[in-house]
Design a protein around this motif. Structure first.
Motif, PDB file in Angstrom:
ATOM      1  N   LYS A   1       0.887  -1.268   0.226  1.00  0.00           N
ATOM      2  CA  LYS A   1      -0.246  -0.013   0.073  1.00  0.00           C
ATOM      3  C   LYS A   1       0.909   1.009  -0.045  1.00  0.00           C
ATOM      4  O   LYS A   1       0.579   2.255  -0.794  1.00  0.00           O
ATOM      5  CB  LYS A   1      -0.957  -0.051   1.151  1.00  0.00           C
ATOM      6  CG  LYS A   1      -2.005  -0.908   1.084  1.00  0.00           C
ATOM      7  CD  LYS A   1      -2.982  -0.977   2.207  1.00  0.00           C
ATOM      8  CE  LYS A   1      -3.644   0.414   2.650  1.00  0.00           C
ATOM      9  NZ  LYS A   1      -4.506   0.393   3.779  1.00  0.00           N
TER      10      LYS A   1
ATOM     11  N   ARG B   1       3.206   1.320  -3.414  1.00  0.00           N
ATOM     12  CA  ARG B   1       2.579   1.189  -4.942  1.00  0.00           C
ATOM     13  C   ARG B   1       1.047   1.740  -4.958  1.00  0.00           C
ATOM     14  O   ARG B   1       0.723   2.729  -5.636  1.00  0.00           O
ATOM     15  CB  ARG B   1       2.545  -0.150  -5.399  1.00  0.00           C
ATOM     16  CG  ARG B   1       2.159  -0.295  -6.743  1.00  0.00           C
ATOM     17  CD  ARG B   1       3.513   0.493  -7.722  1.00  0.00           C
ATOM     18  NE  ARG B   1       2.533   0.697  -8.959  1.00  0.00           N
ATOM     19  CZ  ARG B   1       3.191   1.463  -9.832  1.00  0.00           C
ATOM     20  NH1 ARG B   1       4.184   2.178  -9.432  1.00  0.00           N
ATOM     21  NH2 ARG B   1       2.701   1.812 -11.069  1.00  0.00           N
ATOM     22  N   VAL B   2       0.119   1.103  -4.285  1.00  0.00           N
ATOM     23  CA  VAL B   2      -1.282   1.212  -4.196  1.00  0.00           C
ATOM     24  C   VAL B   2      -1.736   2.693  -3.726  1.00  0.00           C
ATOM     25  O   VAL B   2      -2.448   3.164  -4.801  1.00  0.00           O
ATOM     26  CB  VAL B   2      -2.103   0.120  -3.699  1.00  0.00           C
ATOM     27  CG1 VAL B   2      -3.591   0.371  -3.731  1.00  0.00           C
ATOM     28  CG2 VAL B   2      -1.518  -1.106  -3.992  1.00  0.00           C
TER      29      VAL B   2
ATOM     30  N   VAL C   1      -1.316   5.381  -6.944  1.00  0.00           N
ATOM     31  CA  VAL C   1      -1.622   5.152  -8.201  1.00  0.00           C
ATOM     32  C   VAL C   1      -3.268   5.171  -8.176  1.00  0.00           C
ATOM     33  O   VAL C   1      -3.727   4.453  -7.159  1.00  0.00           O
ATOM     34  CB  VAL C   1      -1.344   3.757  -9.014  1.00  0.00           C
ATOM     35  CG1 VAL C   1      -1.845   3.639 -10.218  1.00  0.00           C
ATOM     36  CG2 VAL C   1       0.267   3.829  -9.019  1.00  0.00           C
TER      37      VAL C   1
ATOM     38  N   TYR D   1      -6.376   3.367  -9.906  1.00  0.00           N
ATOM     39  CA  TYR D   1      -6.810   2.556 -10.702  1.00  0.00           C
ATOM     40  C   TYR D   1      -8.206   2.568 -11.233  1.00  0.00           C
ATOM     41  O   TYR D   1      -8.960   2.833 -10.536  1.00  0.00           O
ATOM     42  CB  TYR D   1      -6.651   1.105 -10.202  1.00  0.00           C
ATOM     43  CG  TYR D   1      -5.081   0.909  -9.692  1.00  0.00           C
ATOM     44  CD1 TYR D   1      -4.144   0.544 -10.757  1.00  0.00           C
ATOM     45  CD2 TYR D   1      -4.884   0.624  -8.544  1.00  0.00           C
ATOM     46  CE1 TYR D   1      -2.829   0.211 -10.367  1.00  0.00           C
ATOM     47  CE2 TYR D   1      -3.612   0.404  -7.958  1.00  0.00           C
ATOM     48  CZ  TYR D   1      -2.460   0.295  -9.018  1.00  0.00           C
ATOM     49  OH  TYR D   1      -1.191   0.019  -8.498  1.00  0.00           O
TER      50      TYR D   1
ATOM     51  N   ARG E   1     -10.416  -2.956 -12.566  1.00  0.00           N
ATOM     52  CA  ARG E   1      -9.971  -3.618 -11.363  1.00  0.00           C
ATOM     53  C   ARG E   1      -8.911  -4.564 -12.425  1.00  0.00           C
ATOM     54  O   ARG E   1      -7.774  -4.872 -11.641  1.00  0.00           O
ATOM     55  CB  ARG E   1     -10.984  -4.626 -11.294  1.00  0.00           C
ATOM     56  CG  ARG E   1     -10.592  -5.731 -10.136  1.00  0.00           C
ATOM     57  CD  ARG E   1     -11.636  -6.523  -9.775  1.00  0.00           C
ATOM     58  NE  ARG E   1     -11.384  -7.128  -8.547  1.00  0.00           N
ATOM     59  CZ  ARG E   1     -12.449  -6.981  -7.415  1.00  0.00           C
ATOM     60  NH1 ARG E   1     -13.414  -6.562  -7.581  1.00  0.00           N
ATOM     61  NH2 ARG E   1     -11.995  -7.596  -6.249  1.00  0.00           N
TER      62      ARG E   1
ATOM     63  N   ALA F   1      -5.553  -2.847 -11.974  1.00  0.00           N
ATOM     64  CA  ALA F   1      -5.034  -2.789 -10.771  1.00  0.00           C
ATOM     65  C   ALA F   1      -4.349  -4.193 -10.467  1.00  0.00           C
ATOM     66  O   ALA F   1      -3.143  -4.217  -9.795  1.00  0.00           O
ATOM     67  CB  ALA F   1      -6.128  -2.568  -9.698  1.00  0.00           C
ATOM     68  N   ARG F   2      -4.850  -5.352 -10.868  1.00  0.00           N
ATOM     69  CA  ARG F   2      -4.484  -6.474 -10.692  1.00  0.00           C
ATOM     70  C   ARG F   2      -3.020  -6.710 -11.558  1.00  0.00           C
ATOM     71  O   ARG F   2      -2.160  -7.132 -10.981  1.00  0.00           O
ATOM     72  CB  ARG F   2      -5.527  -7.578 -11.427  1.00  0.00           C
ATOM     73  CG  ARG F   2      -4.949  -8.891 -11.038  1.00  0.00           C
ATOM     74  CD  ARG F   2      -5.791 -10.077 -11.761  1.00  0.00           C
ATOM     75  NE  ARG F   2      -5.681 -10.052 -13.399  1.00  0.00           N
ATOM     76  CZ  ARG F   2      -4.575 -10.411 -13.797  1.00  0.00           C
ATOM     77  NH1 ARG F   2      -3.540 -10.968 -13.314  1.00  0.00           N
ATOM     78  NH2 ARG F   2      -4.537 -10.428 -15.042  1.00  0.00           N
TER      79      ARG F   2
ATOM     80  N   ASP G   1      -0.949  -4.410 -12.599  1.00  0.00           N
ATOM     81  CA  ASP G   1      -0.004  -3.429 -11.914  1.00  0.00           C
ATOM     82  C   ASP G   1       0.787  -4.053 -10.536  1.00  0.00           C
ATOM     83  O   ASP G   1       1.859  -4.090 -10.443  1.00  0.00           O
ATOM     84  CB  ASP G   1      -0.594  -1.957 -11.780  1.00  0.00           C
ATOM     85  CG  ASP G   1       0.533  -0.874 -11.391  1.00  0.00           C
ATOM     86  OD1 ASP G   1       1.654  -0.892 -11.811  1.00  0.00           O
ATOM     87  OD2 ASP G   1       0.409  -0.294  -9.985  1.00  0.00           O
ATOM     88  N   ILE G   2      -0.278  -4.565  -9.690  1.00  0.00           N
ATOM     89  CA  ILE G   2       0.271  -4.864  -8.483  1.00  0.00           C
ATOM     90  C   ILE G   2       1.150  -6.451  -8.849  1.00  0.00           C
ATOM     91  O   ILE G   2       1.951  -6.386  -8.183  1.00  0.00           O
ATOM     92  CB  ILE G   2      -1.083  -5.297  -7.376  1.00  0.00           C
ATOM     93  CG1 ILE G   2      -1.491  -3.952  -7.188  1.00  0.00           C
ATOM     94  CG2 ILE G   2      -0.581  -6.164  -6.327  1.00  0.00           C
ATOM     95  CD1 ILE G   2      -3.117  -3.936  -6.516  1.00  0.00           C
TER      96      ILE G   2
END
Length: 71
Positions: free
Chosen positions: A16, A19-20, A23, A25, A28, A31-32, A34-35
């Motif tokens: 978190k 990264r999260v 950004v 997103y 969905r 997001a998946r 990129d993570i």
């Protein structure tokens, strides 16, 4: 039975923070992807981990393989 989830909490806190939270997103799937990319190419290979003496895991793994091949 172990109820200590400190390792998972540490990982998700790092995810978190690094990264999260930086950004936005929209879909969905973005997001998946990129993570997943972050975990595979940054967290696992470049990020320094305190558990292994503040070295990247790929360096530790290479040292382990070298030690294993000489034994």
């Amino acid at each position: 039975m172990c109820f200590d989830n400190a390792m998972a909490e540490s990982f998700f806190g790092t995810l978190k923070r690094e990264r999260v939270s930086r950004v936005a997103y929209l879909p969905r799937e973005a997001a998946r992807q990129d993570i997943t990319r972050y975990i595979e190419f940054r967290y696992n290979y470049k990020r320094l981990h305190s558990v292994v003496g503040y070295r990247p895991p790929c360096e530790v793994h290479a040292g382990y393989q070298k030690l294993r091949s000489t034994a």
